[in-house]
Structure formats: C-alpha cells, structure tokens
Design an enzyme around this catalytic site. Structure first.
Site, PDB file in Angstrom:
ATOM      1  N   HIS A   1     -28.038 -15.402  25.123  1.00  0.00           N
ATOM      2  CA  HIS A   1     -27.005 -15.296  26.144  1.00  0.00           C
ATOM      3  C   HIS A   1     -26.404 -16.647  26.535  1.00  0.00           C
ATOM      4  O   HIS A   1     -25.614 -16.710  27.468  1.00  0.00           O
ATOM      5  CB  HIS A   1     -27.566 -14.599  27.385  1.00  0.00           C
ATOM      6  CG  HIS A   1     -27.731 -13.112  27.218  1.00  0.00           C
ATOM      7  ND1 HIS A   1     -28.517 -12.567  26.238  1.00  0.00           N
ATOM      8  CD2 HIS A   1     -27.191 -12.059  27.893  1.00  0.00           C
ATOM      9  CE1 HIS A   1     -28.473 -11.239  26.323  1.00  0.00           C
ATOM     10  NE2 HIS A   1     -27.675 -10.910  27.312  1.00  0.00           N
TER      11      HIS A   1
ATOM     12  N   HIS B   1       0.825  -1.197   0.000  1.00  0.00           N
ATOM     13  CA  HIS B   1       0.000   0.000   0.000  1.00  0.00           C
ATOM     14  C   HIS B   1       0.864   1.254   0.000  1.00  0.00           C
ATOM     15  O   HIS B   1       1.613   1.506   0.937  1.00  0.00           O
ATOM     16  CB  HIS B   1      -0.920   0.004   1.220  1.00  0.00           C
ATOM     17  CG  HIS B   1      -1.895  -1.132   1.214  1.00  0.00           C
ATOM     18  ND1 HIS B   1      -1.551  -2.402   1.596  1.00  0.00           N
ATOM     19  CD2 HIS B   1      -3.199  -1.198   0.838  1.00  0.00           C
ATOM     20  CE1 HIS B   1      -2.602  -3.202   1.472  1.00  0.00           C
ATOM     21  NE2 HIS B   1      -3.612  -2.504   1.021  1.00  0.00           N
TER      22      HIS B   1
ATOM     23  N   ARG C   1     -22.023 -19.808  35.384  1.00  0.00           N
ATOM     24  CA  ARG C   1     -22.916 -18.962  36.191  1.00  0.00           C
ATOM     25  C   ARG C   1     -23.436 -19.749  37.391  1.00  0.00           C
ATOM     26  O   ARG C   1     -23.603 -19.195  38.467  1.00  0.00           O
ATOM     27  CB  ARG C   1     -24.107 -18.517  35.334  1.00  0.00           C
ATOM     28  CG  ARG C   1     -25.164 -17.769  36.144  1.00  0.00           C
ATOM     29  CD  ARG C   1     -26.377 -17.397  35.293  1.00  0.00           C
ATOM     30  NE  ARG C   1     -27.296 -16.557  36.046  1.00  0.00           N
ATOM     31  CZ  ARG C   1     -28.563 -16.875  36.328  1.00  0.00           C
ATOM     32  NH1 ARG C   1     -29.073 -18.010  35.909  1.00  0.00           N
ATOM     33  NH2 ARG C   1     -29.327 -16.063  37.025  1.00  0.00           N
TER      34      ARG C   1
ATOM     35  N   GLU D   1     -16.798  -4.385  24.616  1.00  0.00           N
ATOM     36  CA  GLU D   1     -16.033  -5.624  24.660  1.00  0.00           C
ATOM     37  C   GLU D   1     -14.855  -5.606  23.670  1.00  0.00           C
ATOM     38  O   GLU D   1     -13.762  -6.062  24.000  1.00  0.00           O
ATOM     39  CB  GLU D   1     -16.944  -6.823  24.365  1.00  0.00           C
ATOM     40  CG  GLU D   1     -18.045  -7.057  25.385  1.00  0.00           C
ATOM     41  CD  GLU D   1     -19.278  -6.198  25.124  1.00  0.00           C
ATOM     42  OE1 GLU D   1     -19.308  -5.451  24.122  1.00  0.00           O
ATOM     43  OE2 GLU D   1     -20.227  -6.260  25.930  1.00  0.00           O
TER      44      GLU D   1
ATOM     45  N   HIS E   1      -4.442   4.311  -2.986  1.00  0.00           N
ATOM     46  CA  HIS E   1      -4.419   3.582  -1.708  1.00  0.00           C
ATOM     47  C   HIS E   1      -3.474   2.378  -1.724  1.00  0.00           C
ATOM     48  O   HIS E   1      -2.717   2.164  -0.787  1.00  0.00           O
ATOM     49  CB  HIS E   1      -5.842   3.122  -1.374  1.00  0.00           C
ATOM     50  CG  HIS E   1      -5.950   2.269  -0.160  1.00  0.00           C
ATOM     51  ND1 HIS E   1      -6.105   2.797   1.101  1.00  0.00           N
ATOM     52  CD2 HIS E   1      -5.918   0.918  -0.006  1.00  0.00           C
ATOM     53  CE1 HIS E   1      -6.167   1.802   1.978  1.00  0.00           C
ATOM     54  NE2 HIS E   1      -6.054   0.666   1.341  1.00  0.00           N
TER      55      HIS E   1
ATOM     56  N   ASP F   1     -32.013 -16.105  30.691  1.00  0.00           N
ATOM     57  CA  ASP F   1     -31.656 -15.098  29.691  1.00  0.00           C
ATOM     58  C   ASP F   1     -31.783 -15.642  28.269  1.00  0.00           C
ATOM     59  O   ASP F   1     -31.826 -14.883  27.304  1.00  0.00           O
ATOM     60  CB  ASP F   1     -30.241 -14.551  29.942  1.00  0.00           C
ATOM     61  CG  ASP F   1     -30.264 -13.386  30.933  1.00  0.00           C
ATOM     62  OD1 ASP F   1     -31.358 -12.848  31.201  1.00  0.00           O
ATOM     63  OD2 ASP F   1     -29.189 -13.010  31.426  1.00  0.00           O
TER      64      ASP F   1
ATOM     65  N   ARG G   1     -17.410 -19.040  38.487  1.00  0.00           N
ATOM     66  CA  ARG G   1     -17.135 -17.590  38.472  1.00  0.00           C
ATOM     67  C   ARG G   1     -16.944 -17.076  39.900  1.00  0.00           C
ATOM     68  O   ARG G   1     -16.147 -16.175  40.137  1.00  0.00           O
ATOM     69  CB  ARG G   1     -18.242 -16.825  37.752  1.00  0.00           C
ATOM     70  CG  ARG G   1     -19.595 -16.899  38.428  1.00  0.00           C
ATOM     71  CD  ARG G   1     -20.655 -16.052  37.712  1.00  0.00           C
ATOM     72  NE  ARG G   1     -21.973 -16.366  38.245  1.00  0.00           N
ATOM     73  CZ  ARG G   1     -22.898 -15.461  38.582  1.00  0.00           C
ATOM     74  NH1 ARG G   1     -22.656 -14.187  38.435  1.00  0.00           N
ATOM     75  NH2 ARG G   1     -24.068 -15.839  39.052  1.00  0.00           N
TER      76      ARG G   1
END
Lengths: 658, 658
Positions: A472, A28, A519, A410, A263, A468, A356
């Site tokens: 999820h 490039h 969980r 995230e 470019h 959920d 967890r």
C-alpha cells in the site's frame, strides 16, 4: 422503417469498410461487416442525432467500445451526413487524416470517445449515462425537457472479457442507469480464435445477475434490431439494457466470415468477389448509391426539424431559468472562475494535518464555486476525504447527487470519469489510494490522450502510509504517472499548495490532473505567503525559500519532503535555496526565463528529496547533483519510523549538502 | 469434528486479532472476527498442511485474497503450529516483524501470496489451481499420486467487485479448475459503507453464469462450513466452487459488528468488553487455551503422519521416474541451464524481422531447454508470437498444455502468472501488446514486490505499431515500467539481443522481467559477435560500436533505435561510441568499474535515442547531453511514416551530434 433501403445501406457500409481497409492494407473488417445491419438501424432509424450539430446536447450518444471496428463508425458517420467525407474515408489510417486507426475524440465529428483499448468504451458509456441521468435531474423542469437522451454502445466479446467492463456493468446495474443500451456484437470469435477457446459464460444470465435487462436477437435482422432497441428505450424500469446480437463476423466475405480470420484485414484480399456478392459495382470503390444518399438526406432534414424544435425548447428554458442555463453553459465551456484559487479560504497559520484532510476543506470550497463539479471514490470516501458535504449521493434514487460511490472498482471509476468528461456537462473527479492508480492507469492514459480534464485525487502517498506496508506504499507511482504525456501530476507540500493544486486541476481544460496527497500530517510552510504558494503550484515550481547570501546550493523537494528541505536549508544557512517542484509538467510549460530564475543553470550543487524512486530527478539535479529517495519497496511499520529507516529526513539532506 | 473446541479456538483467534490490532492501533478486525469459524474449520479440519513443512508440495494452498484481514492468517498460522510465534503476533505491523500489515510472501511461513490490493488473490488462487492441475497431469503416474491438492481462497466484497477477480473467475470457470474453492466472506459491508451502497449483484447467479458451482451458507455454522467444503472438495465435476458464507463483520464486538465501523481498527477500543463476552481472560492478552494448544499439537502429529506417508510415495515416485523428478526439482529450485543463452541457435546473418518474430524462435528454443516453462497470451498469440509449438493448449480437457489462452483478460493474466510463480513448480510468462501493460500493472508490481520470476512478453512497442494509432502506441510505457523497483525491463535492439533477453529473464530468480519487442522488422547488428550481444544484454548495457579514434561522443540507444545510433556513428566517424542499453536495471547492478568502462564520466557529450518519453534518460546523458525521443502521444499512420514524422531517425542523431 424502410428495410429494403437499410439493407442496401448496410451492404454499402460493408463496401466502404472493405475498400478502406483494402487501400491501407490494415484495419479490422470483422465488426464493420458483422454489425452492418446494426449500424443501419442505429443511424438510419433509432439514434437521435443531427449531423450538422454533432454536439447537440440532447442527441443520443453512441460509443463504439470495440474501437478496432472504427470503419463501422466512419462509414455510418459518412453515410448519415456528418462531416466525414468520402475523401476522409479514403484516407483511413493515413497520416493526419480524421479517420485514424481507432476512433479518437476531438479528431472526428460524431466520434464520442477514444476507443480501442478494450472494455474502456463500456465504462465511457456508463459515464455518459450517468451524466445524462444527472443532466435530466439537474436541468429539466416541469415546463421544459431539455435532456432525455439515450446512450448506446457496441461492445464485442473482447470488451466483455475485460475487467473494466465488468466493473462498469456492475456499477450501471446498481445505479439503475436505464438510459443505457449496450449492443453486444456476439459473434463467437475473438482476435486469436473462436471465442469458445477462451470464454464460456452465459452472457444473458450474467447480465441478469448484474440487474440488467437482457435479450438475445439475430443481429442481421433489421426488424429484430429495431424492435429490441425500441423496447430498450421505452422500458424506464431502473435497469440498463443489453441486446445480445448474434452476428456473423466479417459477413459478406465468404472466405473468412464466421472465423477469427474475419476479425482483421485478412479478408481484404477477397473483396472483389465479396463486393460482387453484395451487389456493389466493380468499377466504383467507396460506392454509395443515390438511394442511400437520398434516404439520409431526407433523414437529415427530419432530424433538423427535431433539433430546431429542441433548440426552441432550450431557448425558452434558458430564458426561464437563467441560473441553470449559466451553470450548463459554464459546464459545456469547461469554464470555472478564473480566480478560483483565491476563493478557497486560507488555512489557519497553525494548521497541521494531512494534505488529504486539507483536500477535504478545499474540495468543498471548490464545489461551492463550481456547481458542475462531481466527485467520487472507490469505496474510500472516509479515507480519501473528497466528499462534497450537502452534495448528496448519486444513486438510482438520486440522480442529483454529486458524490459517486464507485465501489471497489478503480478501473471503471477511471473509465466512467472519462465518459462524464467526454459528455462535457460536468467536471469529473475520482479518488482512491495512490498505489491503486495502477488499477486505472489504462483509463488515465486515455484521459490524457483525449485531453479530458478529469481530476484524480490520489491519497496515501509513499511510505507515510505506514503499517499497511509495501503493498500500500506507492514509492514508484508518482514517477510512473509523471511519464504519461499530457497528465499533470501535482504533489503539494502543504495545505496551501493543496489549495493551489485543486485550483490548477479545475482551471485546466486540456487534460487530466492527478493530485497526490498524504495520509500523514505535515506542517504549513508559512515563510511564504498563501498566494505565493498557491501561485507557485500553478507554475509547477517556485522558490519556496530564497537564499539569504550568494546562492551555492539548491534543494529541490515536493510533497511531504518539502518540510525537510526547508528545515535543512534553515540549518545549512545563507547560500541555500529551496525549490518546491510540486508539478514537473506545469514547470516545464513555463518560460525558459522563469525556469532559469528558479533553477539557474550555473548552480550545479543540487540535491533532491522525495519519498519515491529517484530516476526522474536527474533531469533537475544534473550530473553533479544528488538524489535522496526510496529506490526500493517500503516496509510495514508506523510511517514516521519508515521515513527514518529509509533515510527520508532533514539530516539526510544536510549530510548530502555537506 | 470437535465443534466445541473449534468454536473456542475461533474465539481465541478473535482475541489474538483484537489484541494485536489494539497494540499497534491499526489493522483490520472485520475479517478476522467475521471469518473466525471459517478459519477454525479450515485450519482445524479441512486444510491439508504440515506446519513443519510449509512448502510441502502436496499441501492444500490457502490464499487470503482479502489481505487486509492479515490477522486472520497470522492467528491461524500461530494456532496451527507454523513458525509464527506468540511474540511474532505481538509484533503485528512493527518494523521488521514477520507479521506485516498485509501478508507478504517470503516474509512469513505459511503465507502463500502477497495480498491486500483487492482482487489479486483471486487471480493468484486461480494460478495456483492451474499449477496444481498441470502438476497432477504432468507428474502423477498410474502408480503414484504426488499431487492432488486443493486451492482455497477467502475473498470479500471488495475482491469480488474488482475487475481482476471477475476476469480470473471467468477464466477459472472456462478452464474447469474444479480444484479451486473460493470462500466468499459475504458480510454485506465494505470499507466505506454497507455493501448495498455500491453493489447489487446476485452473487450466486453470477457465479453460475461463469460455470461455477455455488452454495450459500451461514458462515458461523461450523458444521455447515465443513460440509460445504467437503462437498466442494469431492465434486470433481469440472467446475470451480464458491461457498458464499454469510458472516457478521467484526463479530464479537457488539458496538461495531455488522457495520462499516467493524471493518478496520475502529472496534479496538471496545475490546475489553468484547474479550469478556467471548470468555477470554481479562488478565492475559494474546491468550490461547491449553485445550486449543493440545488440539493443534495432536493435529500436527496426525498431519506429520500424512506428510511422511506422502514423502514415502514421493521417494518411490522419484526413484521410478528420475526424469520427471529432475524436472520437478529443477522447477522448485527455479533452476534453468546456466548456459541457456548459448543453447539458443544463432540467427542467420541476414535475418531481418521484428523482435517479436525473433522471440517466436527464441521462446521455442527456451521451451525445449526448460520444460517447466509455460507461456500464455491475452488473445494475441498470433501477434505476440510466443506460442510454444507442440506445447499443447492448457484447457479443461488438457492440463498438460504449456500454452495458456488467457482471453482478453490482461489483469487476470498478470495475477494468474503470479499464482503460478508463487506455487513455484512452473515458470510463468504472459504476453500482450505493450500498451496494455497498463492493464496488468497492479499484478506486475506485486510480482516485483514478491520477487516472482515472471516473464512478460510485451510486443508492439512504440510508434512502430503504426496505423493502430496512439491508443495502441506505447511511448511512455517502457519508462513507466522502468520505475517499478525490482522489475527488469529489457528492450532488445536486434534478434540476438532478443535471445539474450529471454535468457536473462529465465536466468533471473528473484524478480520479474518485462521483454519489450517490436512489431516491425529491424536488422541484425552484426558488427559485434552473437555472444557479445547476448552477453551484453545480460549486463544490461555494453559497447555496441567502439570508437575508432579518441572518444568524443557517446550515443545511447535501445531497441529499434539502436540501428539509427549505429548508422549515425558510422557516418559521424572516429570518436563516436554507441552504447546499447537494453536493460537499465541490469546495467545498474554491474560494478562501478564496468559501468565506467562503458560510460566514462569524462565524456559528457552524450545523445540518447529511444522512441519514447525522454525523462529517464537524463540520468545517462547528463546535463550536457541531449535526448531524442517522443514526448507526446503518437499518431495513426504506417509505422515508418510516424517514425520520420516524429524525428526518430539516423539524421536526428547526426544533427544532434553536430
């Protein structure tokens, strides 16, 4: 500032880029040519660096977020005296060269980040800036300043369009990272077309809305560039800075400059005329003038003096602050106590909670042993439970904080963790729900590719998430991560395996580790000792329940399904072995003998159970084997109900074994 | 507007949310309570809908991007007369209910999108808005207006922090989608903490910088809400609208309102007092007053009249414009010519080019047969080659365009394609380099979960990418996609398989398809007929070269490695069969008999070759088999050099077979 020389050096850098792209017929040209004056100011004037000590702790960091413009970086590293020779530049994009198509960390002295996937470098630069802020807060003393670096990055329109960059920019503005200076190569062109086809934002107003300082300049005006950088460096006002540099893409090749054709490599066929236009000699490619060589040689000597003065300060500081020096040295060496696993307290025999939650205990034990360990969460500390108690919160007001509130960002979390890891002073980790690992996958891949020891704490595994529902409930995510080369994925089966998993992540120095935590509560597998389970995780797989008679059947399991395998084996009787396989990648790195001792080839009656897609398990259960898993999306209902509904039970294992 | 009634209905909606969350002891109260007045105005006043025709083509679309607030949606769908009964509401989050934890498309009448993963719904709404703009441009005539709907979405701080939302917002502003109205539930609280812990942007300034109209109001003032919506609807000024509604999260539960504790189910334990405070009867849960029932019954009658009037317009339009009507009907029915595959012209026998180039030919043939087919690229039309010639470019000035310039916004591209697919009038497709599939993985997952027939055109597969190096060489990406349930991944092995692959994607109606195309040229596999290869792709796997003697060995391959398998088989001789397996998922859907006919169990000498990670191949090669692949990241050099360097060659197959 010697503008005459720098202008000349800029044109020579253009020549290097043209010649390199011409030789390999790819690459490039747009950025190396459009940003040549910016490069001249950065490497000739503004950046603090010493080429013979590319890892100098107090150097300014420079990230080329628009990594496709790699010849920009290689040209200036070569010109400024890093160990990137003219021959290296000539081997641009050739097999095993140190000048690959996109900048790769570890491959080239002076390359601070692997870039190319757009937007990532912005997040990396934010991570570097966070690291720099924390390093200054943690290590500087009233007597000695050993960290006061700035972090620079060049980004293009492409980077700025990417969500990961926008997340990182928001985070940086909110976190007051005024040591960060972005230079936006605003050339009004993207790969495909003029930028106006796809973008219409008011960049200055946008950055102001994100609590940044913003200024727009002519990106070919050496004086304007230097002045904008100087202003940005000196304003310690709690706001990151962006310099919007209006540039002409591909400047120097009249046939393509200012257009989308400028470019890529499209301009390479016009380089004879272009080189002549820039005053470069027709008979010498990869030309660097004696004046430029002399200029950078002189600059290097000056930099050496600065470096040596800093080194003296550092030595005095280290002598006066041996504990801090030890912490910094350990950080840089990626060193953690080799007996880290055993320093994590054992759980009570009747402990029964989610992994967890076990992780919350473990991470605090780890944080005590590894002071350079930082963690963060994407607005889910309360759920991911990786908060370091008494660690403080990183913020504009408290750069010492060890807990980073990334927000619901995230992807930026992933890119920022990479930036912290590139800087190498601290160990970075980040947390979110496992299902959202998808959001940061682009950054995870780069951590794996760049051998960064980042730890991901992914909680709320599989259908145990419960009500959920399928949005999820990650059923494919663990497998999706396992296929990424050089990423360790650990899905521990009880609290002690969780301790081993954290130890494994911290002990690893050559790549990232994803920890997969539940969980829901799961019991301890107390038949084996604490040490056996933790050590088993470090090996990736181990015999969790040995057969009591002749071995006939092997049950394989990970995570929350280990309990079902063990319960089934107990009921099935003598010849049944249970293998816990929390980390495929670690297991594969064991010796063939060890693997055979755990999974003897002769035993073909094998059943796997894991609450996720089964595709990857065929490698371990073989043609004669069976897999119990979830090859569909989940459902919204209490977790235990969904487990039963989808057949992830002890009884399924027993039925399959009979 | 009957503000007294709407205020009362808002409190009853709050009561429904409290009772539902209380019963299942999970869920999110913050939004349903904080946005109750917004819901009252939307469903009681501003939205155009008719509950008995939830798919009314000219309804206003409403997307709850902050999907965790699902009880908001269920409450208002129930109150306003959709087929969501009081019993359904009582079964919130229970197994097999139509009121799952997060809204799921297909599960619940009136739910326009599967939401929960934050930010996605913003992209979906942008897709709906694009679809609405194009539908109006394509189908309305001077005599008849059958499309003039608006698209609404509620997003929270979480959505707005997400990069995917920021990409979609930039795209919408640039594309002039003034039929889009976002309502930003700005309650200054996120899941974990007060929003100020993680965000500091000036939202109004931000939206203005993105070419949006923005206004800030009191989100509990019914009049202000209605007025802001009316202003937004009437301003046909080429700018999308955001209404920044300042709300009190969890309003109605004094113990938690206005705090992070108000976000989830934390307030459920205080509902007795809260219900009393709202004037709801203590002895009747899930209470809806007779006045509210009467109000919405009356509204439904009024809506019916509007709907029927529209229906008459539609009928007249359909009669006057039979071709347009047929196109629209086919779009809504997801109908394409069943013989689509055969309508794609065969390639010349000596054709040798990249499958992305073959794709360029194929997609234009498909576009002729399927007028509702749209395509787009993330700034890579020139490389992904999926441009519909003469299709025009979608833009603020040309809503008829069939080519969408998404910009360097892969994740938004995914979410916007989902929105177009949810709307169901057009068939959506989007393109980028395969390695950047990671960037939109969150959206791909939702397409798969929601059975959306989106087509992804992912080019520049594997190390054939060449000099761009490992950052751009997807070696694990195909496998990473294959593990996603309900996603078909097709990696065609020549131009004819490419034709079959596009046909397969368009013929599929119950889920998305990812097409994996090469950057580099590969030859045609002419030993088999065009039809056999295309049909073979539709079956997922087929015998590409039949053994000439007794079958001893099966070579399995996909994509650019099919040529090596066939060349190796030719050299190895009689007993060697080659199976082309371009789509694992389609192959698995074939009958057991067919699969056995292709891969007879008795033949255990099997070798796979694919230029990517090998993990998933063990399912097909079995314990006795061998895999040839790339279980590491690639390298920067010309593609053919890298293939050789990593052993992806005919000779490797021959060596493995011997």
């Amino acid at each position: 500032m010697n503008t005459t020389l720098l202008a000349q050096a800029a044109n020579e850098a253009r020549g290097l880029a043209m010649d390199a792209v011409h030789v390999c017929n790819s690459g490039h040209l747009g950025l190396p040519l459009g940003c040549a004056e910016i490069g001249a100011v950065l490497f000739g004037e503004s950046l603090r660096y010493y080429p013979d000590a590319p890892k100098w702790l107090n150097r300014d960091r420079f990230v080329l977020s628009a990594g496709h413009g790699s010849m920009f970086l290689y040209s200036w590293l070569h010109l400024s005296g890093f160990a990137v020779s003219r021959d290296d530049v000539k081997k641009f994009r050739a097999l095993h060269s140190i000048t690959p198509g996109h900048p790769e960390y570890h491959e080239t002295p002076g390359v601070e980040a692997t870039t190319g996937p757009l937007g990532q470098g912005v997040g990396n630069a934010v991570g570097y800036a966070l690291s720099g802020k924390r390093a200054a807060a943690r290590f500087n003393t009233a007597e000695h300043t050993i960290f006061d670096q700035h972090v620079f990055a060049i980004l293009g329109d492409g980077c700025l369009q990417e969500g990961v960059a926008k997340e990182a920019i928001a985070f940086a503005g909110h976190s007051g990272l005024d040591n960060l200076i972005l230079i936006y190569d605003s050339n009004d062109v993207t790969l495909d077309a003029m930028a106006k086809v796809t973008q219409g934002e008011d960049a200055e107003q946008y950055f102001l809305s994100q609590r940044w300082d913003a200024v727009t300049i002519d990106g070919h005006d050496l004086g304007a560039i230097a002045s904008a950088i100087e202003t940005a460096k000196s304003a310690k006002n709690g706001r990151p800075k962006v310099i919007i540099a209006k540039t002409l893409i591909g400047k120097g090749i009249p046939e393509v400059q200012g257009t989308a054709k400028g470019h890529g490599e499209g301009g390479a066929k016009f380089i004879d005329g272009a080189r002549a236009g820039l005053g470069l000699p027709a008979d010498e490619h990869f030309y660097v003038s004696a004046e430029t060589v002399a200029f950078f040689a002189e600059k290097k000597e000056a930099s050496k003096a600065v470096f040596e003065k800093w080194q003296a300060t550092y030595d005095a500081w280290a002598k006066a602050n041996p504990e801090l020096a030890a912490e910094l040295t350990a950080g840089v060496a990626l060193s953690v106590p080799s007996d880290l696993s055993s320093k994590i307290p054992a759980f009570a025999a009747d402990y029964k909670d989610a992994t967890r939650s076990a992780g919350a205990t473990v991470i605090n034990a780890v944080a005590k042993e590894v002071p350079q360990f930082l963690t963060g969460s994407a607005d889910l500390f309360g759920s991911t439970k990786n908060y370091i108690k008494d660690g403080g919160d990183f913020s504009a007001e408290n750069a010492l904080g060890r807990n980073i509130w990334f927000g619901i960002r995230e992807h930026a979390m992933g890119a920022i963790c990479n930036g912290i890891a590139y800087d190498g002073l601290f160990r970075a980790s980040g947390a979110t729900f496992l299902v959202f690992a998808d959001y940061l996958r682009g950054s995870i891949r780069l951590a794996a590719l760049s051998n960064l020891p980042v730890t991901y704490i992914f909680t709320h595994d599989s259908v145990g998430v419960g009500e959920d529902g399928p949005t999820h409930q990650p059923v494919e995510t663990v497998s999706g991560l396992r296929v990424i080369p050089n990423l360790d994925v650990i899905r521990p089966g009880d609290a002690e395996e969780t301790a081993g998993a954290f130890a494994a992540a911290l002990l690893r120095t050559d790549g990232p580790t994803a920890l997969i935590l539940t969980r829901q509560a799961i019991p301890l597998m107390n038949d084996l000792s604490v040490e056996a389970r933790r050590d088993g995780v470090l090996r990736g797989g181990y015999i969790a329940r040995k057969e009591t008679g002749g071995l006939t059947t092997i049950l394989l399991a990970t995570g929350s399904e280990l309990q079902y395998a063990i319960a089934a084996a107990t009921e099935l009787g003598d010849g049944v072995r249970v293998v816990s396989l929390p980390c495929f990648e670690r297991f594969e790195r064991q010796s063939a003998e060890y693997r055979e001792s755990v999974l003897p080839k002769a035993v073909t009656k094998r059943i796997s159970i894991e609450a996720g897609v089964t595709d990857l398990w065929w490698k371990y259960v073989g043609t004669e084997g069976k897999t119990i898993g979830i090859d569909r999306f989940g459902m919204s209902a209490p977790g235990d109900v969904v487990f039963k509904e989808l057949g992830i039970t002890k009884d399924s294992v027993i039925a399959a074994a009979k």
